[in-house]
Design an enzyme around this catalytic site. Sequence first.
Site, PDB file in Angstrom:
ATOM      1  N   LYS A  77       0.785  -1.272   0.043  1.00 27.38           N
ATOM      2  CA  LYS A  77      -0.005  -0.130   0.066  1.00 27.38           C
ATOM      3  C   LYS A  77       0.768   1.128   0.016  1.00 27.38           C
ATOM      4  CE  LYS A  77      -4.171   2.009   0.551  1.00 27.38           C
ATOM      5  NZ  LYS A  77      -3.668   2.681  -0.524  1.00 27.38           N
ATOM      6  N   LYS A  96       4.758   2.791   8.673  1.00 28.90           N
ATOM      7  CA  LYS A  96       3.382   3.270   9.064  1.00 28.90           C
ATOM      8  C   LYS A  96       2.462   1.992   9.128  1.00 28.90           C
ATOM      9  CE  LYS A  96       4.148   7.108   5.824  1.00 28.90           C
ATOM     10  NZ  LYS A  96       3.457   8.145   4.815  1.00 28.90           N
ATOM     11  N   ASN A 136      -2.394  19.772   0.302  1.00 24.88           N
ATOM     12  CA  ASN A 136      -3.681  18.985   0.799  1.00 24.88           C
ATOM     13  C   ASN A 136      -3.725  18.906   2.172  1.00 24.88           C
ATOM     14  OD1 ASN A 136      -4.785  16.285   2.035  1.00 24.88           O
ATOM     15  ND2 ASN A 136      -6.010  16.823   0.504  1.00 24.88           N
ATOM     16  N   THR A 167      -5.390  13.068   6.634  1.00 22.33           N
ATOM     17  CA  THR A 167      -3.712  12.996   6.988  1.00 22.33           C
ATOM     18  C   THR A 167      -3.478  14.426   7.986  1.00 22.33           C
ATOM     19  OG1 THR A 167      -3.406  12.260   4.703  1.00 22.33           O
ATOM     20  CG2 THR A 167      -1.520  13.140   6.148  1.00 22.33           C
ATOM     21  N   LYS A 223       5.329   2.314  -3.027  1.00 21.26           N
ATOM     22  CA  LYS A 223       5.331   3.751  -3.310  1.00 21.26           C
ATOM     23  C   LYS A 223       5.593   3.898  -4.799  1.00 21.26           C
ATOM     24  CE  LYS A 223       4.769   7.763  -1.541  1.00 21.26           C
ATOM     25  NZ  LYS A 223       4.235   8.089  -0.185  1.00 21.26           N
TER      26      LYS A 223
HETATM   27  N1  GLU Z   1       0.855   9.064   0.099  1.00 19.52           N
HETATM   28  C1  GLU Z   1       0.245   8.893   1.512  1.00 19.52           C
HETATM   29  C2  GLU Z   1       1.197   8.559   2.353  1.00 19.52           C
HETATM   30  O1  GLU Z   1       2.567   8.662   2.040  1.00 19.52           O
HETATM   31  C3  GLU Z   1      -0.926   8.026   1.532  1.00 19.52           C
HETATM   32  C4  GLU Z   1      -0.821   6.525   1.330  1.00 19.52           C
HETATM   33  C5  GLU Z   1      -2.090   5.682   1.090  1.00 19.52           C
HETATM   34  O2  GLU Z   1      -3.086   6.271   1.523  1.00 19.52           O
HETATM   35  O3  GLU Z   1      -2.151   4.441   0.914  1.00 19.52           O
HETATM   36  O4  GLU Z   1       1.246   8.005   3.580  1.00 19.52           O
END
Ligand code: GLU
Length: 429
Positions: free
Chosen positions: A85, A109, A236, A205, A121
């Site tokens: 993810k 995370k 954002n 976020t 990513k």
């Molecule tokens: N791009 C965001 C991050 O760096 C969200 C990633 C997601 O929602 O999968 O955490």
Amino acid sequence: MEAKINKRLVAGANMPAPDDNVLTNTQEAVYQALSRLGYSEPVYEVLKEPLRVLTVRIPVHMDDGHVEVFTGYRAQHNDAIGPMKGGIRFHPNVSLDEVKALSIWMSLKCGIFNLPYGGAKGGIICDPRTMSLGEQERLARGYVRAISQIVGPTKDIPAPDVYTNPQIMAWMYDEYSRIREYDSPGFITGKPIVLGGSQGRDQSTALGVCFCAREAAATQGRKLQDLRVMIQGFGNVGSNAALLLNEMGVKVIGISDANGGIYDENGLNVQELLDKRDSFGMVTNNFSHVMTNDEFLVQPCDILIPAALENQITAKNADKIQASIIVEAANGPTTPEADEILHEKGILLIPDVVGNAGGVTVSYFEWVQNNQGMYWTEEEVNQRLETMMVNSIQNILHTAKRYQVSTRMAAYMVGIKPFAEAIRWRGWV
Ligand code: GLU
């Protein structure tokens, strides 16, 4: 036995040399975390790099008739716990090492928040600020065609990141569903609500950042409402954090964008700034007195929220930072040298893999809702998010105390541990 392994690891020859590169810095921290937890060298060997990285080249018909070929990446760090993810960024500075590091941070995370995922990513080297919507759409669809073999709701689930948004997620979702010939909302998160997006995802976020700020303030025996906040970056996350904090009665005294910052110790008018902001988070061009980003970061405040890009707080400015709390909303805003300085100064730092994980947490909720076909209210989403944020923050603060390490190292330890365990159970090491 642990002590023995630990000794061998600390003395290990494969330890990467520290450097300014985000990937080697991340590997160094992963190494230290595994070493402190007593894991053996092969565990580090598996976790130090993504298991898979795909580089793609995407030809796009530009509006003026010429064809431009863009380079993109998808890095998949680890799938021992579940599908992978992580977001997709559109930015001129995207690089392979950056995408790899970002995929490892996504694993951390997921590990800290107990999400049933590993990290991934994506990134495309491009500047959407100079591209029309049609060009962005063709690029987004071309990227999905290029990576379609390795992504999917049970393999790897993308999401928004720097300079990508619900519209781009919608085009990607549409392209993927057409390729697969069935509707597949769980393929991507951060979608518009009408296409299966989650209530609260847009602000998630930023809301997570607010919970971090509140918990950090409470740890210092202070009330958030009494503290003054500065936010670097007005995309954002930065703009929503300004809005939510303002609504909670907190004074936002400084904000910045890619041009520089504005500061008013009496408090800025956040609504006016939001009205003036463009879709890429630019707002300071409306003001005559703009300070440089370097000047901005060291202004007096209580809480500093870096919400822009990597390597903003460095050995050059860390010592001059006046905040007593830093909540990292961006990924990787602080260099390792700066980290040490902040730790020595006694600044309470909520690291990025906790600070900005509200986004991936609500992305997880979105995926769960897509899979079950049943949708939650915004209150339900925000309540679940609050519980998970508070537990994770407390876990990191507790771990830092227990092991006598920085909050950053505590986050690496808590985040990497489930992966070390999972690869052991699976018999990979
Ligand atoms: N791009 C965001 C991050 O760096 C969200 C990633 C997601 O929602 O999968 O955490």
